[in-house]
Design a protein around this motif. Structure first.
Motif, mmCIF file in Angstrom:
data_model
loop_
_atom_site.group_PDB
_atom_site.id
_atom_site.type_symbol
_atom_site.label_atom_id
_atom_site.label_comp_id
_atom_site.label_asym_id
_atom_site.label_seq_id
_atom_site.Cartn_x
_atom_site.Cartn_y
_atom_site.Cartn_z
ATOM 1 N N SER A 56 -5.482 7.067 12.296
ATOM 2 C CA SER A 56 -4.116 7.837 11.937
ATOM 3 C C SER A 56 -3.073 6.721 11.612
ATOM 4 C CB SER A 56 -3.879 8.365 13.394
ATOM 5 O OG SER A 56 -4.633 9.581 13.654
ATOM 6 N N TYR A 57 -3.310 5.435 12.371
ATOM 7 C CA TYR A 57 -2.077 4.493 12.170
ATOM 8 C C TYR A 57 -2.327 4.198 10.804
ATOM 9 C CZ TYR A 57 0.453 0.036 12.037
ATOM 10 O OH TYR A 57 1.455 -0.802 12.026
ATOM 11 N N PHE A 58 -3.459 3.529 10.342
ATOM 12 C CA PHE A 58 -3.577 2.852 9.134
ATOM 13 C C PHE A 58 -3.509 4.082 8.021
ATOM 14 C CE2 PHE A 58 -4.990 -0.633 11.643
ATOM 15 C CZ PHE A 58 -4.338 -1.665 10.947
ATOM 16 N N GLY A 59 -4.031 5.146 8.214
ATOM 17 C CA GLY A 59 -3.824 6.286 7.313
ATOM 18 C C GLY A 59 -2.354 6.467 6.837
ATOM 19 N N ILE A 60 -1.492 6.085 7.775
ATOM 20 C CA ILE A 60 -0.031 6.073 7.287
ATOM 21 C C ILE A 60 0.225 4.771 6.665
ATOM 22 C CG2 ILE A 60 2.371 6.391 8.401
ATOM 23 C CD1 ILE A 60 1.264 8.258 10.440
ATOM 24 N N ALA A 61 -0.046 3.683 7.574
ATOM 25 C CA ALA A 61 0.413 2.315 7.053
ATOM 26 C C ALA A 61 0.183 1.898 5.891
ATOM 27 C CB ALA A 61 0.033 1.324 8.439
ATOM 28 N N THR A 62 -1.087 1.730 5.572
ATOM 29 C CA THR A 62 -1.734 1.346 4.146
ATOM 30 C C THR A 62 -1.155 1.909 3.255
ATOM 31 O OG1 THR A 62 -3.609 2.744 4.482
ATOM 32 C CG2 THR A 62 -3.634 0.533 5.364
ATOM 33 N N ASN A 63 -0.792 3.267 3.009
ATOM 34 C CA ASN A 63 -0.316 4.058 1.948
ATOM 35 C C ASN A 63 1.059 4.245 2.080
ATOM 36 O OD1 ASN A 63 -1.812 4.390 -0.408
ATOM 37 N ND2 ASN A 63 -2.191 6.625 -0.027
ATOM 38 N N LEU A 64 1.858 3.438 3.044
ATOM 39 C CA LEU A 64 3.224 3.760 3.073
ATOM 40 C C LEU A 64 3.812 3.458 1.870
ATOM 41 C CD1 LEU A 64 5.506 4.749 5.080
ATOM 42 C CD2 LEU A 64 5.567 2.384 6.127
ATOM 43 N N MET A 65 3.591 2.197 1.331
ATOM 44 C CA MET A 65 4.413 1.670 0.302
ATOM 45 C C MET A 65 4.168 2.448 -1.068
ATOM 46 S SD MET A 65 6.390 -1.104 0.118
ATOM 47 C CE MET A 65 6.152 -1.750 -1.658
ATOM 48 N N VAL A 66 3.097 3.260 -1.127
ATOM 49 C CA VAL A 66 2.673 4.285 -2.042
ATOM 50 C C VAL A 66 3.551 5.252 -1.996
ATOM 51 C CG1 VAL A 66 1.106 5.455 -3.291
ATOM 52 C CG2 VAL A 66 0.477 3.382 -2.535
ATOM 53 N N TYR A 67 3.719 5.973 -0.742
ATOM 54 C CA TYR A 67 4.553 7.062 -0.566
ATOM 55 C C TYR A 67 5.972 6.830 -0.578
ATOM 56 C CZ TYR A 67 5.529 11.311 1.942
ATOM 57 O OH TYR A 67 6.133 12.833 2.294
ATOM 58 N N LEU A 68 6.351 5.733 -0.280
ATOM 59 C CA LEU A 68 7.853 5.242 -0.519
ATOM 60 C C LEU A 68 8.412 5.223 -1.916
ATOM 61 C CD1 LEU A 68 8.297 2.858 2.276
ATOM 62 C CD2 LEU A 68 9.117 5.209 2.471
ATOM 63 N N THR A 69 7.326 4.585 -2.688
ATOM 64 C CA THR A 69 7.720 4.411 -4.181
ATOM 65 C C THR A 69 7.521 5.599 -4.919
ATOM 66 O OG1 THR A 69 5.677 3.267 -4.339
ATOM 67 C CG2 THR A 69 7.663 1.976 -4.104
ATOM 68 N N THR A 70 6.589 6.429 -4.685
ATOM 69 C CA THR A 70 6.079 7.611 -5.490
ATOM 70 C C THR A 70 6.639 8.878 -5.160
ATOM 71 O OG1 THR A 70 3.893 7.832 -4.324
ATOM 72 C CG2 THR A 70 3.796 6.276 -6.357
ATOM 73 N N VAL A 71 6.415 9.074 -3.693
ATOM 74 C CA VAL A 71 6.945 10.546 -3.508
ATOM 75 C C VAL A 71 8.726 10.399 -3.033
ATOM 76 C CG1 VAL A 71 6.733 12.164 -1.554
ATOM 77 C CG2 VAL A 71 5.040 11.066 -2.483
ATOM 78 N N LEU A 72 9.164 9.239 -2.359
ATOM 79 C CA LEU A 72 10.339 9.116 -2.095
ATOM 80 C C LEU A 72 11.093 8.309 -3.049
ATOM 81 C CD1 LEU A 72 10.674 8.602 1.714
ATOM 82 C CD2 LEU A 72 10.335 10.723 0.612
ATOM 83 N N HIS A 73 10.454 7.718 -4.112
ATOM 84 C CA HIS A 73 11.140 7.441 -5.339
ATOM 85 C C HIS A 73 12.062 5.957 -4.900
ATOM 86 C CE1 HIS A 73 9.462 10.394 -8.023
ATOM 87 N NE2 HIS A 73 9.892 11.313 -7.075
ATOM 88 N N GLN A 74 11.732 5.047 -3.986
ATOM 89 C CA GLN A 74 12.566 4.044 -3.509
ATOM 90 C C GLN A 74 12.154 2.898 -4.530
ATOM 91 O OE1 GLN A 74 11.984 3.204 0.558
ATOM 92 N NE2 GLN A 74 13.084 5.226 1.148
ATOM 93 N N ASP A 75 12.943 1.938 -4.663
ATOM 94 C CA ASP A 75 12.748 0.815 -5.727
ATOM 95 C C ASP A 75 12.044 -0.197 -4.670
ATOM 96 O OD1 ASP A 75 14.602 -0.746 -4.137
ATOM 97 O OD2 ASP A 75 16.262 -0.174 -5.427
#
Length: 610
Positions: A56-75
């Protein structure tokens, strides 16, 4: 060091084989029966829940950068900072969780409550993709996500942080509690347990960075959330099913209180002369000391030894009755030595932060690099998810640990005469050298990528990132595993949960230090050259220069760490051996040999955690 091996009467051999006399109790609050509790009967339940938690932890942590930049559209800069903040909080929370487990709730209850909080976070994370008002966007494409989804997402992942804070230090220590250190066979099984623990953990990581990440990228984040929630819920049921087989230890109260008592007593008696013979310092017998093990006296930090000086408060040469002395006025040698252990570990902890900063790049900038490179394989028909590059790190760690244990340790043991092959801190330092190599490789690869982009050529293959992901995995197998062993082994016995938390706090503090370093470098870059090293995307950044900066800091830190490690004094435990032959008779020669063997075993026992 002043230490004597004692040989005090204990229960008969048969009684020790039947019952477990290590201050633990069974599920009914009675002395555990060895044949029915603990060891592998209990350990398998604990390894199962560790697998699901790491999944669960790495399912979130490893793809967190992808989520933040593609879903939340952060720079880029904002995404890296948010990822570091979350990683920092997640790996610092075990300090609180470990304290609560050791002092108040006990490890079993702390794990139980933590998993419930963990599940709440996973459920909220899943709901944010299925409840209409919490979905990121009303349509498939949007420039900015809904504020409600952003709030729900961050609340969910920080609930996971709180859950990890109690779960991570308590579960590892609870698993170790299932093996009796005073029983030869269980002591051997304990080393095997940590190897299997590491295997279960790595299996969870590999499943997360391959299967879970693929589902997140190709099927949907919500579906991945359902999978993680169901696996965690099922593992909780498995953990509860193992309750009749567990051995439990009662919480011992705040570990800070004895440390404060030593400090207050030492200050109060600061003007007393130091005794010429350290054996005159106050210590209890093994029979009187029911919790933990007695420690040998050491000659460093002698100021704190004054807390163990027995006072002549009546002025007639007679000592004041010990039973009437307050623990705030008189401490035992063991309590004094425990304070020394904590103080001696602080410089080591600080000198490992540079490694933690290098490790923090793995789930942030390394993943971002993978996003912009060509990840097509198998005839260009399959695109590897960016976060799946971390499977190279996990595989490298597994292979490196295996080579180290099966090949290097036996070879080094013959060369050095050390049962471990090399000392714990030498292992940590070796990993730091690999982290330096990682940063150099990363800087060279990023410079090549920038040059390729500037020429307008086709994107480089993501295979160029493989060396840095692999070498950092080798570094982790030495430094991270070594730090886990170091902090678990070197803390006082009653602070084992906090010992795991100290190791995790290295990564947490390093994540915050990484953010601070990025901020400072960002401002200095703009002031000096008029252009930041961190733009809105990688092509507008100079990540290669940042990697070179980390390489320089790591190189300087290695020299500092080497100096500190060479002066470090390891924990020295008093041995308590009674050897009884088949007729129940003591054999003096057997006692001496067994004591020496026990000392060698204690020095060589390694706890290979992950």
């Amino acid at each position: 060091m002043d230490c004597k091996i004692s040989a005090e009467p204990q229960d008969s051999y048969d009684e020790q084989e039947k019952w477990v006399y290590d201050s633990s109790v069974d599920s009914k609050g009675k002395v555990p029966l060895r044949a029915r509790t603990g060891a592998w009967k209990a350990a398998l339940f604990i390894i199962a829940i560790e697998f699901s938690e790491r999944l669960s932890y790495f399912g979130i942590a490893t793809n967190l950068m992808v989520y933040l930049t593609t879903v939340l559209h952060q720079d880029l800069k904002m995404a890296v900072k948010n990822a570091n903040y979350w990683s920092g909080v997640t790996t610092l929370m075990p300090l609180l969780g470990g304290f609560v487990a050791d002092a108040y709730l006990g490890r079993y209850l702390t794990v139980l409550f933590s998993v419930v909080i963990y599940l709440m976070g996973l459920i909220l994370l899943t709901m944010s993709w299925f409840i209409p008002g919490l979905k990121p966007c009303a349509s498939k494409m949007c420039i900015e996500p809904r504020k409600a989804h952003e709030i729900a997402f961050f609340v969910a992942i920080y609930l996971v942080s709180i859950g990890t804070g109690g779960h991570k230090p308590s579960l590892e220590s609870f698993g170790a509690d299932q093996f009796d250190d005073d029983h030869a066979q269980e002591r051997k099984k304990k080393t095997s347990y940590f190897n299997w623990w590491n295997s279960g953990l790595c299996a969870g990581i590999l499943t997360a960075v391959t299967v879970v990440v693929y589902v997140e990228d190709r099927v949907g984040w919500g579906v991945a959330g359902i999978i993680l929630t169901l696996v965690m819920a099922f593992s909780l049921l498995i953990f509860l099913a193992g309750r009749p087989f567990y051995r439990f230890r009662a919480p011992s109260g705040s570990p800070l209180t004895p440390m404060l008592q030593v400090l207050v007593a030492a200050i109060a008696k600061r003007n007393l002369p130091y005794p010429s013979d350290s054996s005159r310092l106050h210590e209890v017998s093994k029979a009187e000391y029911a919790k933990g093990r007695l420690l040998c006296h050491t000659k460093n930090l002698q100021f704190f030894d004054k807390a163990a000086i027995i006072e002549d408060r009546e002025g007639n040469g007679n000592c004041f009755p010990l039973e009437k002395q307050s623990p705030w006025r008189l401490a035992t040698v063991t309590k004094v030595e425990e304070v020394k252990l904590i103080i001696n570990m602080i410089p080591i902890w600080l000198s490992t932060l540079a490694f933690g900063i290098c490790a923090a790049q793995t789930t942030t900038f390394f993943i971002k690099q993978a996003i912009v490179l060509d990840r097509r394989i198998i005839g260009h028909s399959f695109i590897v998810p960016p976060a799946s590059m971390l499977c190279l790190t996990a595989l490298a760690m597994i292979i490196s640990v295996t080579i180290y244990e099966k090949i290097l340790v036996p070879m080094l043991r013959r060369i050095t005469g050390n049962a471990r092959g090399i000392s714990i801190l030498q292992r940590v330092g070796t990993g730091m050298i690999f982290s330096l190599i990682t940063m150099i490789i990363a800087a060279l690869v990023e410079k090549k990528r920038l040059d390729t982009t500037a020429r307008g050529s086709v994107p480089m293959s993501a295979i160029w990132l493989a060396p840095q992901f692999i070498v950092i995995g080798v570094a982790d197998s030495y430094t991270l595993v070594g730090l886990q062993e170091f902090f678990y082994d070197q803390v006082p016995d009653l602070m084992r949960s906090l010992g795991i938390a100290f190791y995790l706090s290295v990564i947490g503090a390093a994540s915050f230090a990484n953010n601070l370093l990025i901020t400072v470098v960002d401002h200095l870059g703009e002031d000096i050259s008029g252009k930041s090293w961190f733009g809105k995307d990688l092509n507008g950044s100079r990540l290669d220069r940042f990697y070179w900066l980390l390489a320089g800091l790591t190189a300087a830190n290695i020299f500092v760490f080497a100096a500190l490690a060479s002066r470090y004094s390891y924990k020295n435990v008093q041995q308590n051996m009674v050897i009884v032959d088949s007729y129940g008779r003591d054999d003096v020669e057997a006692k001496a040999e067994a004591a020496a063997s026990m000392e060698r075993l204690d020095n060589s026992r390694g706890l290979y955690l992950m």
